[in-house]
Design a protein around this motif. Sequence first.
Motif, mmCIF file in Angstrom:
data_model
loop_
_atom_site.group_PDB
_atom_site.id
_atom_site.type_symbol
_atom_site.label_atom_id
_atom_site.label_comp_id
_atom_site.label_asym_id
_atom_site.label_seq_id
_atom_site.Cartn_x
_atom_site.Cartn_y
_atom_site.Cartn_z
ATOM 1 N N PHE A 237 45.072 29.650 31.944
ATOM 2 C CA PHE A 237 43.972 29.612 31.533
ATOM 3 C C PHE A 237 43.683 28.252 30.698
ATOM 4 O O PHE A 237 42.524 27.654 30.614
ATOM 5 N N GLU A 238 44.864 27.609 30.317
ATOM 6 C CA GLU A 238 44.639 26.189 29.931
ATOM 7 C C GLU A 238 44.294 25.274 31.027
ATOM 8 O O GLU A 238 43.581 24.377 30.351
ATOM 9 N N ASN A 239 44.414 25.446 32.079
ATOM 10 C CA ASN A 239 43.981 24.516 33.179
ATOM 11 C C ASN A 239 42.457 24.760 33.359
ATOM 12 O O ASN A 239 41.738 23.741 33.577
ATOM 13 N N ILE A 240 42.166 26.065 33.085
ATOM 14 C CA ILE A 240 40.862 26.084 33.334
ATOM 15 C C ILE A 240 39.995 25.801 32.205
ATOM 16 O O ILE A 240 38.806 25.458 32.258
ATOM 17 N N ALA A 241 40.557 25.992 30.988
ATOM 18 C CA ALA A 241 39.545 25.771 29.634
ATOM 19 C C ALA A 241 39.983 24.436 28.985
ATOM 20 O O ALA A 241 39.673 24.270 27.816
ATOM 21 N N ASN A 242 40.319 23.464 29.954
ATOM 22 C CA ASN A 242 40.763 22.075 29.170
ATOM 23 C C ASN A 242 39.293 21.430 29.025
ATOM 24 O O ASN A 242 38.198 22.001 29.464
ATOM 25 N N PRO A 243 39.542 20.413 28.105
ATOM 26 C CA PRO A 243 38.111 19.739 27.600
ATOM 27 C C PRO A 243 37.392 19.198 28.576
ATOM 28 O O PRO A 243 36.251 19.069 28.583
ATOM 29 N N LEU B 166 18.404 13.739 24.030
ATOM 30 C CA LEU B 166 19.096 13.001 24.903
ATOM 31 C C LEU B 166 19.760 11.711 24.281
ATOM 32 O O LEU B 166 20.912 11.262 24.891
ATOM 33 N N TRP B 167 19.335 11.363 23.296
ATOM 34 C CA TRP B 167 20.401 10.152 22.483
ATOM 35 C C TRP B 167 21.647 10.709 22.078
ATOM 36 O O TRP B 167 22.519 10.006 22.216
ATOM 37 N N LEU B 168 21.728 11.806 21.442
ATOM 38 C CA LEU B 168 22.786 12.326 21.055
ATOM 39 C C LEU B 168 23.681 13.005 22.217
ATOM 40 O O LEU B 168 25.010 12.398 22.223
ATOM 41 N N MET B 169 23.187 13.301 23.232
ATOM 42 C CA MET B 169 24.195 13.594 24.559
ATOM 43 C C MET B 169 24.692 12.315 25.235
ATOM 44 O O MET B 169 25.855 12.373 25.528
ATOM 45 N N ARG B 170 23.939 11.113 25.225
ATOM 46 C CA ARG B 170 24.504 9.942 25.368
ATOM 47 C C ARG B 170 25.726 9.659 24.432
ATOM 48 O O ARG B 170 26.587 9.040 25.059
ATOM 49 N N ALA B 171 25.352 9.787 23.329
ATOM 50 C CA ALA B 171 26.457 9.386 22.503
ATOM 51 C C ALA B 171 27.813 10.117 22.502
ATOM 52 O O ALA B 171 28.812 9.506 22.542
ATOM 53 N N PHE C 140 33.238 10.814 24.504
ATOM 54 C CA PHE C 140 34.115 11.621 25.239
ATOM 55 C C PHE C 140 35.012 11.094 26.374
ATOM 56 O O PHE C 140 36.061 11.274 26.524
ATOM 57 N N LYS C 141 34.112 10.352 27.118
ATOM 58 C CA LYS C 141 34.764 9.705 28.215
ATOM 59 C C LYS C 141 35.849 8.801 27.867
ATOM 60 O O LYS C 141 37.015 8.749 28.511
ATOM 61 N N LYS C 142 35.720 8.052 26.768
ATOM 62 C CA LYS C 142 36.977 7.243 26.178
ATOM 63 C C LYS C 142 37.990 8.025 25.815
ATOM 64 O O LYS C 142 39.368 7.634 26.062
ATOM 65 N N LEU C 143 37.769 9.327 25.169
ATOM 66 C CA LEU C 143 38.929 10.197 24.822
ATOM 67 C C LEU C 143 39.625 10.718 25.986
ATOM 68 O O LEU C 143 40.963 10.558 26.024
ATOM 69 N N GLY D 28 47.842 19.628 26.817
ATOM 70 C CA GLY D 28 47.729 21.182 26.205
ATOM 71 C C GLY D 28 49.119 21.482 25.697
ATOM 72 O O GLY D 28 50.169 20.848 25.721
ATOM 73 N N GLU D 29 48.961 22.927 25.330
ATOM 74 C CA GLU D 29 50.303 23.376 24.491
ATOM 75 C C GLU D 29 51.279 23.858 25.475
ATOM 76 O O GLU D 29 52.383 24.215 25.243
ATOM 77 N N HIS D 30 50.860 23.990 26.790
ATOM 78 C CA HIS D 30 51.712 24.501 28.067
ATOM 79 C C HIS D 30 51.925 23.326 28.796
ATOM 80 O O HIS D 30 52.749 22.428 28.439
ATOM 81 N N GLU D 31 51.650 23.584 30.226
ATOM 82 C CA GLU D 31 52.030 22.395 31.048
ATOM 83 C C GLU D 31 50.951 21.301 31.348
ATOM 84 O O GLU D 31 51.304 20.358 31.688
ATOM 85 N N PHE D 32 49.749 21.636 30.852
ATOM 86 C CA PHE D 32 48.653 20.790 31.126
ATOM 87 C C PHE D 32 49.091 19.257 30.648
ATOM 88 O O PHE D 32 49.028 19.402 29.284
ATOM 89 N N ASP D 33 48.832 18.223 31.211
ATOM 90 C CA ASP D 33 49.201 16.798 30.678
ATOM 91 C C ASP D 33 48.271 15.874 31.676
ATOM 92 O O ASP D 33 48.922 15.719 32.903
ATOM 93 N N GLY D 34 47.030 15.547 31.169
ATOM 94 C CA GLY D 34 46.528 14.549 32.423
ATOM 95 C C GLY D 34 45.465 13.600 31.659
ATOM 96 O O GLY D 34 45.143 13.932 30.733
ATOM 97 N N TRP D 35 44.886 12.766 32.278
ATOM 98 C CA TRP D 35 43.687 12.026 31.866
ATOM 99 C C TRP D 35 42.742 11.772 32.917
ATOM 100 O O TRP D 35 43.082 12.185 34.020
ATOM 101 N N TYR D 36 41.570 11.432 32.509
ATOM 102 C CA TYR D 36 40.449 11.626 33.609
ATOM 103 C C TYR D 36 39.797 10.155 33.244
ATOM 104 O O TYR D 36 39.392 9.780 32.033
ATOM 105 N N GLU D 37 39.478 9.520 34.388
ATOM 106 C CA GLU D 37 38.622 8.521 34.188
ATOM 107 C C GLU D 37 37.161 8.686 34.844
ATOM 108 O O GLU D 37 37.107 9.143 35.972
ATOM 109 N N ILE D 38 36.140 8.988 34.223
ATOM 110 C CA ILE D 38 34.810 9.516 34.684
ATOM 111 C C ILE D 38 33.616 8.059 34.730
ATOM 112 O O ILE D 38 33.619 7.550 33.488
ATOM 113 N N ASP D 39 33.205 8.048 35.763
ATOM 114 C CA ASP D 39 32.450 6.989 36.040
ATOM 115 C C ASP D 39 30.916 7.427 36.262
ATOM 116 O O ASP D 39 30.806 8.605 36.551
#
Length: 190
Positions: free
Chosen positions: A10-16, A154-159, A164-167, A174-185
């Motif tokens: 569930f944590e894998n599916i529901a990650n940010p 549109l302005w709010l979504m861009r902000a 969020f991409k920086k985060l 996650g609190e279980h096994e999930f531990d990762g990062w994403y580079e979103i281009d």
Amino acid sequence: MYSSAQKIEFENIANPHSWFLISSELHDQAKHLKQSCTTQITKRSSTDSVSWKSSNRSVILLAGFALENILKAYLIYENPSFVSEGVLSKEIQTHSLSKLARRSQLLPYKERGIKTLTYYEDGLESWARYPCGLNWAKTKEQRLLDERSWTNYLWLMRAYESRFKKLLKRGWKGEHEFDGWYEIDGNWLS
């Protein structure tokens, strides 16, 4: 209630990042529908006439749900416990965009964006989803999407996307096994 394996899945599916992707899909559909709809509805009375695109409710509903998903992405990023027990926390089981935004510590432009969030929240809670409320007192008239409200969305979504991409680039654990990062281009919510 759920096994450790189920909680991990569930944590894998529901990650940010997953919430971000759904937000992007809904946002794309709202933009497409707003640009492509050519049919009009006209409401006439003995004193006046008002017209609007037949996609008005759908565009507002899709945009509202796109906002809801990105707000929940922020909250889950900040609070991994919201998806740790195999269920969504009651803290985010709401369509109230203003309540979700107020809970976040990392969301950009919280005060500046509240009017836009409230505009779309109103549709999510009532008139964009249903023809009437539970009773006469809870029934609201459909709002027509004006260019200012759309531009603010549109302005709010861009902000939200930019921060969020920086985060996500910093990573999420996650609190279980999930531990990762994403580079979103590219532009996802722009």
